[in-house]
Design a protein around this motif. Structure first.
Motif, PDB file in Angstrom:
ATOM      1  N   ILE A  36       0.856  -1.187   0.000  1.00  0.00           N
ATOM      2  CA  ILE A  36       0.000   0.000   0.000  1.00  0.00           C
ATOM      3  C   ILE A  36       0.889   1.233   0.000  1.00  0.00           C
ATOM      4  O   ILE A  36       1.881   1.288   0.732  1.00  0.00           O
ATOM      5  CB  ILE A  36      -0.989   0.027   1.193  1.00  0.00           C
ATOM      6  N   VAL A  37       0.550   2.182  -0.868  1.00  0.00           N
ATOM      7  CA  VAL A  37       1.262   3.456  -0.949  1.00  0.00           C
ATOM      8  C   VAL A  37       0.224   4.554  -0.774  1.00  0.00           C
ATOM      9  O   VAL A  37      -0.835   4.517  -1.403  1.00  0.00           O
ATOM     10  CB  VAL A  37       1.984   3.621  -2.308  1.00  0.00           C
ATOM     11  N   THR A  38       0.535   5.519   0.088  1.00  0.00           N
ATOM     12  CA  THR A  38      -0.386   6.624   0.337  1.00  0.00           C
ATOM     13  C   THR A  38       0.250   7.920  -0.139  1.00  0.00           C
ATOM     14  O   THR A  38       1.401   8.215   0.199  1.00  0.00           O
ATOM     15  CB  THR A  38      -0.731   6.726   1.833  1.00  0.00           C
ATOM     16  N   PHE A  39      -0.512   8.682  -0.923  1.00  0.00           N
ATOM     17  CA  PHE A  39      -0.092   9.982  -1.422  1.00  0.00           C
ATOM     18  C   PHE A  39      -0.889  11.037  -0.666  1.00  0.00           C
ATOM     19  O   PHE A  39      -2.062  10.852  -0.381  1.00  0.00           O
ATOM     20  CB  PHE A  39      -0.378  10.107  -2.927  1.00  0.00           C
ATOM     21  N   ALA A  40      -0.252  12.164  -0.359  1.00  0.00           N
ATOM     22  CA  ALA A  40      -0.942  13.201   0.406  1.00  0.00           C
ATOM     23  C   ALA A  40      -0.370  14.573   0.096  1.00  0.00           C
ATOM     24  O   ALA A  40       0.702  14.707  -0.483  1.00  0.00           O
ATOM     25  CB  ALA A  40      -0.817  12.910   1.907  1.00  0.00           C
ATOM     26  N   SER A  41      -1.120  15.557   0.521  1.00  0.00           N
ATOM     27  CA  SER A  41      -0.715  16.952   0.463  1.00  0.00           C
ATOM     28  C   SER A  41      -0.709  17.470   1.894  1.00  0.00           C
ATOM     29  O   SER A  41      -1.473  16.985   2.736  1.00  0.00           O
ATOM     30  CB  SER A  41      -1.734  17.731  -0.381  1.00  0.00           C
ATOM     31  N   ASP A  42       0.093  18.476   2.176  1.00  0.00           N
ATOM     32  CA  ASP A  42       0.077  19.055   3.513  1.00  0.00           C
ATOM     33  C   ASP A  42      -0.966  20.159   3.657  1.00  0.00           C
ATOM     34  O   ASP A  42      -1.068  20.793   4.698  1.00  0.00           O
ATOM     35  CB  ASP A  42       1.472  19.555   3.914  1.00  0.00           C
ATOM     36  N   ALA A  43      -1.772  20.365   2.616  1.00  0.00           N
ATOM     37  CA  ALA A  43      -2.836  21.371   2.682  1.00  0.00           C
ATOM     38  C   ALA A  43      -3.945  20.897   3.618  1.00  0.00           C
ATOM     39  O   ALA A  43      -4.246  19.708   3.700  1.00  0.00           O
ATOM     40  CB  ALA A  43      -3.407  21.615   1.281  1.00  0.00           C
ATOM     41  N   ALA A  44      -4.540  21.836   4.329  1.00  0.00           N
ATOM     42  CA  ALA A  44      -5.679  21.513   5.185  1.00  0.00           C
ATOM     43  C   ALA A  44      -6.875  21.166   4.304  1.00  0.00           C
ATOM     44  O   ALA A  44      -7.167  21.856   3.324  1.00  0.00           O
ATOM     45  CB  ALA A  44      -6.017  22.707   6.078  1.00  0.00           C
ATOM     46  N   THR A  45      -7.536  20.068   4.611  1.00  0.00           N
ATOM     47  CA  THR A  45      -8.680  19.626   3.812  1.00  0.00           C
ATOM     48  C   THR A  45      -9.870  19.317   4.712  1.00  0.00           C
ATOM     49  O   THR A  45      -9.738  19.221   5.937  1.00  0.00           O
ATOM     50  CB  THR A  45      -8.339  18.376   2.986  1.00  0.00           C
ATOM     51  N   PHE A  46     -11.012  19.128   4.105  1.00  0.00           N
ATOM     52  CA  PHE A  46     -12.232  18.806   4.810  1.00  0.00           C
ATOM     53  C   PHE A  46     -12.776  17.495   4.260  1.00  0.00           C
ATOM     54  O   PHE A  46     -13.012  17.390   3.057  1.00  0.00           O
ATOM     55  CB  PHE A  46     -13.257  19.930   4.630  1.00  0.00           C
ATOM     56  N   PRO A  47     -12.964  16.482   5.117  1.00  0.00           N
ATOM     57  CA  PRO A  47     -13.476  15.184   4.633  1.00  0.00           C
ATOM     58  C   PRO A  47     -14.844  15.344   3.978  1.00  0.00           C
ATOM     59  O   PRO A  47     -15.704  16.050   4.497  1.00  0.00           O
ATOM     60  CB  PRO A  47     -13.583  14.344   5.910  1.00  0.00           C
ATOM     61  N   GLN A  48     -15.013  14.695   2.832  1.00  0.00           N
ATOM     62  CA  GLN A  48     -16.278  14.729   2.117  1.00  0.00           C
ATOM     63  C   GLN A  48     -16.507  13.408   1.407  1.00  0.00           C
ATOM     64  O   GLN A  48     -15.544  12.752   0.996  1.00  0.00           O
ATOM     65  CB  GLN A  48     -16.289  15.828   1.039  1.00  0.00           C
ATOM     66  N   ILE A  49     -17.761  13.046   1.245  1.00  0.00           N
ATOM     67  CA  ILE A  49     -18.175  11.942   0.390  1.00  0.00           C
ATOM     68  C   ILE A  49     -19.343  12.455  -0.435  1.00  0.00           C
ATOM     69  O   ILE A  49     -20.286  13.035   0.112  1.00  0.00           O
ATOM     70  CB  ILE A  49     -18.623  10.711   1.201  1.00  0.00           C
ATOM     71  N   SER A  50     -19.283  12.281  -1.752  1.00  0.00           N
ATOM     72  CA  SER A  50     -20.382  12.694  -2.623  1.00  0.00           C
ATOM     73  C   SER A  50     -21.052  11.458  -3.208  1.00  0.00           C
ATOM     74  O   SER A  50     -20.373  10.507  -3.597  1.00  0.00           O
ATOM     75  CB  SER A  50     -19.872  13.577  -3.764  1.00  0.00           C
ATOM     76  N   ILE A  51     -22.382  11.482  -3.283  1.00  0.00           N
ATOM     77  CA  ILE A  51     -23.178  10.434  -3.901  1.00  0.00           C
ATOM     78  C   ILE A  51     -23.857  11.074  -5.102  1.00  0.00           C
ATOM     79  O   ILE A  51     -24.520  12.097  -4.961  1.00  0.00           O
ATOM     80  CB  ILE A  51     -24.241   9.878  -2.922  1.00  0.00           C
ATOM     81  N   ALA A  52     -23.673  10.504  -6.293  1.00  0.00           N
ATOM     82  CA  ALA A  52     -24.172  11.154  -7.510  1.00  0.00           C
ATOM     83  C   ALA A  52     -24.824  10.151  -8.449  1.00  0.00           C
ATOM     84  O   ALA A  52     -24.393   9.003  -8.534  1.00  0.00           O
ATOM     85  CB  ALA A  52     -23.022  11.857  -8.226  1.00  0.00           C
ATOM     86  N   SER A  53     -25.834  10.611  -9.164  1.00  0.00           N
ATOM     87  CA  SER A  53     -26.470   9.781 -10.192  1.00  0.00           C
ATOM     88  C   SER A  53     -25.872  10.061 -11.567  1.00  0.00           C
ATOM     89  O   SER A  53     -26.096   9.316 -12.513  1.00  0.00           O
ATOM     90  CB  SER A  53     -27.979  10.031 -10.216  1.00  0.00           C
ATOM     91  N   GLU A  54     -25.131  11.170 -11.690  1.00  0.00           N
ATOM     92  CA  GLU A  54     -24.372  11.516 -12.893  1.00  0.00           C
ATOM     93  C   GLU A  54     -23.272  12.463 -12.487  1.00  0.00           C
ATOM     94  O   GLU A  54     -23.252  12.944 -11.361  1.00  0.00           O
ATOM     95  CB  GLU A  54     -25.278  12.127 -13.972  1.00  0.00           C
ATOM     96  N   GLY A  55     -22.372  12.741 -13.410  1.00  0.00           N
ATOM     97  CA  GLY A  55     -21.247  13.610 -13.106  1.00  0.00           C
ATOM     98  C   GLY A  55     -21.486  15.074 -13.403  1.00  0.00           C
ATOM     99  O   GLY A  55     -20.597  15.892 -13.241  1.00  0.00           O
ATOM    100  N   GLY A  56     -22.683  15.427 -13.839  1.00  0.00           N
ATOM    101  CA  GLY A  56     -22.979  16.797 -14.245  1.00  0.00           C
ATOM    102  C   GLY A  56     -22.678  16.985 -15.718  1.00  0.00           C
ATOM    103  O   GLY A  56     -21.785  16.340 -16.268  1.00  0.00           O
ATOM    104  N   SER A  57     -23.442  17.831 -16.369  1.00  0.00           N
ATOM    105  CA  SER A  57     -23.301  18.087 -17.810  1.00  0.00           C
ATOM    106  C   SER A  57     -23.392  16.802 -18.626  1.00  0.00           C
ATOM    107  O   SER A  57     -22.775  16.666 -19.677  1.00  0.00           O
ATOM    108  CB  SER A  57     -21.984  18.818 -18.129  1.00  0.00           C
ATOM    109  N   GLY A  58     -24.140  15.824 -18.098  1.00  0.00           N
ATOM    110  CA  GLY A  58     -24.349  14.574 -18.826  1.00  0.00           C
ATOM    111  C   GLY A  58     -23.178  13.614 -18.798  1.00  0.00           C
ATOM    112  O   GLY A  58     -23.155  12.638 -19.535  1.00  0.00           O
TER     113      GLY A  58
END
Length: 115
Positions: A36-58
């Motif tokens: 396992i290899v983990t890539f990261a940034s030192d920028a502050a981030t906010f955890p999110q999960i998105s649930i979508a039926s499409e990606g937008g714009s078709g």
């Protein structure tokens, strides 16, 4: 209870992923156990999960969305690396500028900046 981090775990070859996530997006390798290899940034981030039926714009729903500070620069880099751009750089009506690129694992990655 507070969610501190959300980590997508993608199955695949870490060497090819290193070029994509390291070279294209500038992420650092912060952990490498071989399996396992983990890539990261030192920028502050906010955890999110998105649930979508499409990606937008078709478009199809992307596997990952990654916000960057300069999407035009990443788009140029992706083109110079001859990566598979599956949705060209576009200004979307909901206020983002984005493109989709296929990573070496076959995942569709939505790279975006807010306008």
């Amino acid at each position: 209870m507070t969610v501190l981090r959300i980590v997508p775990n993608l199955a695949g070859d870490s060497a090819s992923a290193r070029a994509f996530y390291g070279d294209l997006l500038g992420l650092d390798t912060v952990m490498d156990h071989g399996w396992i290899v983990t890539f990261a940034s030192d920028a502050a981030t906010f955890p999110q999960i998105s649930i979508a039926s499409e990606g937008g714009s078709g478009t199809a729903v992307p596997d990952l969305s990654i916000e960057v500070d300069n999407v035009d620069q990443v788009y140029e880099r992706a083109q110079s690396m001859q990566l598979d751009i599956v949705y060209k750089l576009t200004d979307e009506r909901w206020g983002v500028r984005r493109f989709y690129v296929r990573d070496p694992l076959g995942k569709i990655v939505n790279i975006l900046s807010h306008r």
